[in-house]
Design a protein around this motif. Structure first.
Motif, mmCIF file in Angstrom:
data_model
loop_
_atom_site.group_PDB
_atom_site.id
_atom_site.type_symbol
_atom_site.label_atom_id
_atom_site.label_comp_id
_atom_site.label_asym_id
_atom_site.label_seq_id
_atom_site.Cartn_x
_atom_site.Cartn_y
_atom_site.Cartn_z
ATOM 1 N N PRO A 48 0.790 -1.243 0.000
ATOM 2 C CA PRO A 48 0.000 0.000 0.000
ATOM 3 C C PRO A 48 0.821 1.291 0.000
ATOM 4 O O PRO A 48 0.295 2.335 -0.368
ATOM 5 C CB PRO A 48 -0.863 -0.108 1.255
ATOM 6 N N VAL A 49 2.060 1.250 0.491
ATOM 7 C CA VAL A 49 2.918 2.440 0.334
ATOM 8 C C VAL A 49 4.184 1.975 -0.371
ATOM 9 O O VAL A 49 4.475 0.779 -0.405
ATOM 10 C CB VAL A 49 3.304 3.095 1.692
ATOM 11 N N ASP A 50 4.931 2.924 -0.927
ATOM 12 C CA ASP A 50 6.170 2.552 -1.604
ATOM 13 C C ASP A 50 7.170 2.049 -0.553
ATOM 14 O O ASP A 50 7.555 2.813 0.346
ATOM 15 C CB ASP A 50 6.714 3.800 -2.332
ATOM 16 N N PRO A 51 7.601 0.791 -0.622
ATOM 17 C CA PRO A 51 8.532 0.272 0.396
ATOM 18 C C PRO A 51 9.817 1.092 0.516
ATOM 19 O O PRO A 51 10.459 1.082 1.558
ATOM 20 C CB PRO A 51 8.842 -1.147 -0.100
ATOM 21 N N LYS A 52 10.139 1.854 -0.520
ATOM 22 C CA LYS A 52 11.373 2.669 -0.473
ATOM 23 C C LYS A 52 11.285 3.781 0.571
ATOM 24 O O LYS A 52 12.307 4.251 1.064
ATOM 25 C CB LYS A 52 11.640 3.308 -1.847
ATOM 26 N N ILE A 54 9.933 3.500 3.530
ATOM 27 C CA ILE A 54 9.936 2.984 4.905
ATOM 28 C C ILE A 54 11.370 3.020 5.425
ATOM 29 O O ILE A 54 12.291 2.546 4.760
ATOM 30 C CB ILE A 54 9.366 1.548 4.947
ATOM 31 N N ASP A 55 11.547 3.624 6.620
ATOM 32 C CA ASP A 55 12.902 3.782 7.148
ATOM 33 C C ASP A 55 13.399 2.521 7.843
ATOM 34 O O ASP A 55 14.581 2.217 7.809
ATOM 35 C CB ASP A 55 12.931 4.949 8.159
ATOM 36 N N ALA A 56 12.496 1.817 8.534
ATOM 37 C CA ALA A 56 12.933 0.630 9.278
ATOM 38 C C ALA A 56 11.759 -0.329 9.450
ATOM 39 O O ALA A 56 10.603 0.089 9.442
ATOM 40 C CB ALA A 56 13.464 1.034 10.646
ATOM 41 N N VAL A 57 12.109 -1.604 9.601
ATOM 42 C CA VAL A 57 11.120 -2.613 9.983
ATOM 43 C C VAL A 57 11.500 -3.101 11.374
ATOM 44 O O VAL A 57 12.686 -3.253 11.686
ATOM 45 C CB VAL A 57 11.110 -3.795 8.980
ATOM 46 N N ILE A 58 10.502 -3.297 12.213
ATOM 47 C CA ILE A 58 10.740 -3.812 13.564
ATOM 48 C C ILE A 58 9.937 -5.102 13.697
ATOM 49 O O ILE A 58 8.740 -5.110 13.396
ATOM 50 C CB ILE A 58 10.269 -2.787 14.618
ATOM 51 N N LEU A 59 10.600 -6.167 14.130
ATOM 52 C CA LEU A 59 9.875 -7.445 14.251
ATOM 53 C C LEU A 59 9.629 -7.778 15.716
ATOM 54 O O LEU A 59 10.559 -7.728 16.533
ATOM 55 C CB LEU A 59 10.674 -8.583 13.614
ATOM 56 N N PHE A 78 12.538 -1.961 -0.240
ATOM 57 C CA PHE A 78 12.834 -1.539 1.136
ATOM 58 C C PHE A 78 14.335 -1.728 1.392
ATOM 59 O O PHE A 78 14.849 -2.835 1.254
ATOM 60 C CB PHE A 78 12.007 -2.344 2.150
ATOM 61 N N ALA A 79 15.013 -0.638 1.775
ATOM 62 C CA ALA A 79 16.471 -0.709 1.901
ATOM 63 C C ALA A 79 16.946 -0.398 3.321
ATOM 64 O O ALA A 79 18.140 -0.324 3.576
ATOM 65 C CB ALA A 79 17.116 0.268 0.917
ATOM 66 N N GLY A 80 16.012 -0.246 4.270
ATOM 67 C CA GLY A 80 16.396 0.135 5.637
ATOM 68 C C GLY A 80 16.801 -1.073 6.469
ATOM 69 O O GLY A 80 16.942 -2.188 5.971
ATOM 70 N N ARG A 81 16.977 -0.825 7.781
ATOM 71 C CA ARG A 81 17.374 -1.907 8.684
ATOM 72 C C ARG A 81 16.133 -2.617 9.228
ATOM 73 O O ARG A 81 15.036 -2.046 9.299
ATOM 74 C CB ARG A 81 18.174 -1.356 9.888
ATOM 75 N N VAL A 82 16.356 -3.865 9.634
ATOM 76 C CA VAL A 82 15.304 -4.659 10.276
ATOM 77 C C VAL A 82 15.758 -4.881 11.713
ATOM 78 O O VAL A 82 16.775 -5.542 11.953
ATOM 79 C CB VAL A 82 15.138 -6.021 9.563
ATOM 80 N N PHE A 137 19.301 -7.224 8.669
ATOM 81 C CA PHE A 137 18.934 -7.380 10.083
ATOM 82 C C PHE A 137 19.961 -6.741 11.019
ATOM 83 O O PHE A 137 21.155 -6.871 10.810
ATOM 84 C CB PHE A 137 18.820 -8.874 10.424
ATOM 85 N N SER A 138 19.466 -6.063 12.048
ATOM 86 C CA SER A 138 20.318 -5.518 13.106
ATOM 87 C C SER A 138 19.708 -5.898 14.450
ATOM 88 O O SER A 138 18.676 -5.349 14.833
ATOM 89 C CB SER A 138 20.366 -3.990 13.036
ATOM 90 N N PRO A 139 20.325 -6.856 15.162
ATOM 91 C CA PRO A 139 19.749 -7.231 16.459
ATOM 92 C C PRO A 139 19.967 -6.170 17.534
ATOM 93 O O PRO A 139 20.986 -5.482 17.529
ATOM 94 C CB PRO A 139 20.490 -8.531 16.825
ATOM 95 N N ILE A 140 19.006 -6.080 18.418
ATOM 96 C CA ILE A 140 19.045 -5.121 19.537
ATOM 97 C C ILE A 140 18.724 -5.880 20.819
ATOM 98 O O ILE A 140 17.885 -6.776 20.804
ATOM 99 C CB ILE A 140 17.975 -4.031 19.305
ATOM 100 N N GLU A 141 19.390 -5.496 21.893
ATOM 101 C CA GLU A 141 19.156 -6.194 23.171
ATOM 102 C C GLU A 141 17.785 -5.864 23.750
ATOM 103 O O GLU A 141 17.236 -4.787 23.508
ATOM 104 C CB GLU A 141 20.195 -5.728 24.192
#
Ligand SMILES: [Zn+2]
Length: 452
Positions: A48-52, A54-59, A78-82, A137-141
């Motif tokens: 629904p929006v241009d994935p470009k 989107i700054d980040a995805v959070i799972l 989509f080129a941002g961090r996950v 992917f960028s893991p976070i504590e």
């Protein structure tokens, strides 16, 4: 802030919520739709929006209904961090490529058998697409404030659902927004209880079991009864299970039952390379679950691991009592399909469902008493005993959700109820309104709400 609900409205799959905060656009969860065909077709619609933008995805966690759209989002630009926890990253490293592989296999099978209406049938994405997406992917504590820029902060807290699963808290200068993701249970055998959360200006809560209470009886006793009954008539217990979470819970219960000699020492096969890997990942994240190292190793040793397709096919020829655990959990794909074709027609066998079965899946059809199910274009008669063990669920039931909400010091300004079939979401809405007096809303698919 502003939130747009792009999935898991009126259904338990396809979780995706777009949050706009200042100049930032973040997508919380990026799940695949599963189940009824109109839902599955949504996976094929343009995003629904241009994935470009989107700054980040959070799972919140690794389950495919929360992560499985990611390779496609990346494919669309989509080129941002996950951002996710490290266990979620480890699990996605096995789940996402497997999801791509399954889709390639299904497309290939459909082309070979000619049962698809699309010529040629194409996969939604490939294993290679999934591998590519993993680089972002960028893991976070857990319990660590992480700046997403523009005064927007992210924090993960343990949600007790599966290994690595987290509540997602987003905060900017004006407001805070909390996502439950999938909410775990206070007394799970493997996972520690969900973190106590005390405040949020806005809350998005799941409602998978919003209209139900789990059977209070001990699932281990019920599991032993099913295994003993089936083994007594010389049958096979086939358990379709999510490779991540449920498969490990089942293995651990079986490990305990065997140690207590409550079931015969029949062979147990874990027929899912992914579930095998997930079991090992479980033992690499000691401290994030309840099992001490020896118990974790005991769980790992309980099953024979099936890796190749040849070994899996040989298993289908088995004519002695055995327990087979195979993915997928709702019998929507994976090796369990081949086992169902062989084992479902024989009344000596049992098909044991250990998790929620979304409407439109083969699992839901069998639990509703379907006399046959369609697999790879063939009608397969179902004469095996069908059993549901609801109490193995990794989702909080309505009372457990309410108990978790009860820790809040003040009501959120609004509570959005998602991730439930319509009756469940609505039941949870009226329960929260009645018991807690909170202001609730069940959002529509595609709805945008300003949070201020
Ligand atoms: Zn989940």
């Amino acid at each position: 802030m502003e939130i747009t609900f792009l999935g898991a409205c009126g259904t338990v799959t396809g979780s995706k919520d777009l949050v706009a905060a200042g100049a930032k656009q973040v997508l919380v969860d990026c799940g695949l739709f599963q189940g009824f065909k109109p839902l599955r077709l949504r996976n094929w619609e343009p995003f629904p929006v241009d994935p470009k933008i989107i700054d980040a995805v959070i799972l919140t966690h690794a389950h495919i209904d929360h992560s499985g759209y990611l390779p496609l989002l990346v494919k669309q630009g989509f080129a941002g961090r996950v951002y996710c926890t490290s266990a979620t990253r480890d699990l996605c490293e096995i789940l996402l490529p497997d999801s791509g592989h399954l889709q390639e296999e299904e497309a290939e099978y459909a082309n070979r058998r000619g049962y698809s209406k699309h010529k040629p049938a194409l996969p939604l994405y490939t294993e290679q697409d999934a591998e590519v997406s993993l680089r972002q992917f960028s893991p976070i504590e857990f319990e660590h404030d992480f700046s997403l820029g523009d005064k927007l902060t992210l924090r993960f807290s343990p949600s007790g659902h599966i290994l690595g699963s987290a509540f997602v808290q987003l905060r900017d200068a004006q407001t805070s927004l909390l996502f439950s993701g999938d909410l775990g249970r206070p007394h799970d055998l493997l996972m520690k209880e969900p973190a106590v959360m005390r405040r949020a200006d806005y809350l998005v809560i799941e409602s998978t079991y919003g209209n139900r209470r789990h059977d209070p009886s001990d699932p281990e006793t019920a599991l032993a009864e099913v295994i003993n009954r089936t083994a007594g008539r010389g049958g096979v217990v086939l358990i379709p299970a999510f490779a991540v979470g449920r498969a490990q819970t089942l293995l651990y219960h079986i490990h305990r039952l065997k140690a207590e000699q409550a079931i015969p020492n029949i062979p147990v096969f874990l027929d899912s390379p992914m579930a095998v890997d997930a079991t090992h990942i479980f033992c690499q994240h000691l401290g994030e679950h309840r099992l001490p190292p020896p118990e974790c190793q005991g769980m790992c040793r309980t099953a024979h691991y099936i890796n190749t397709v040849e070994e899996s096919k040989a298993l289908s020829r088995c004519r002695i009592p055995v327990i087979v655990i195979a993915a997928s959990g709702m019998a929507t794909g994976g090796r369990v399909l081949h086992h169902l074709k062989v084992f479902a027609p024989d009344p000596r066998n049992t098909i044991l469902f250990a998790g929620f079965q979304a409407g439109g899946t083969r699992g839901a059809a069998m639990l509703n008493g379907a006399e046959s199910v369609k697999i790879h274009g063939e009608h397969v008669p179902v004469r095996a005993e069908i059993v549901a063990l609801d109490n193995l669920s990794a989702h909080a039931d309505s009372a457990e959700i309410l108990a978790w909400l009860d820790h809040f010091e003040a009501p959120p300004r609004e509570t959005f109820i998602t991730h439930g079939e319509p009756a469940a979401a609505d039941a949870l809405r009226s329960l929260i309104e009645k018991e807690l007096g909170w202001h609730c809303r069940v959002p529509e698919h595609g709805e945008t709400v300003a949070l201020r």
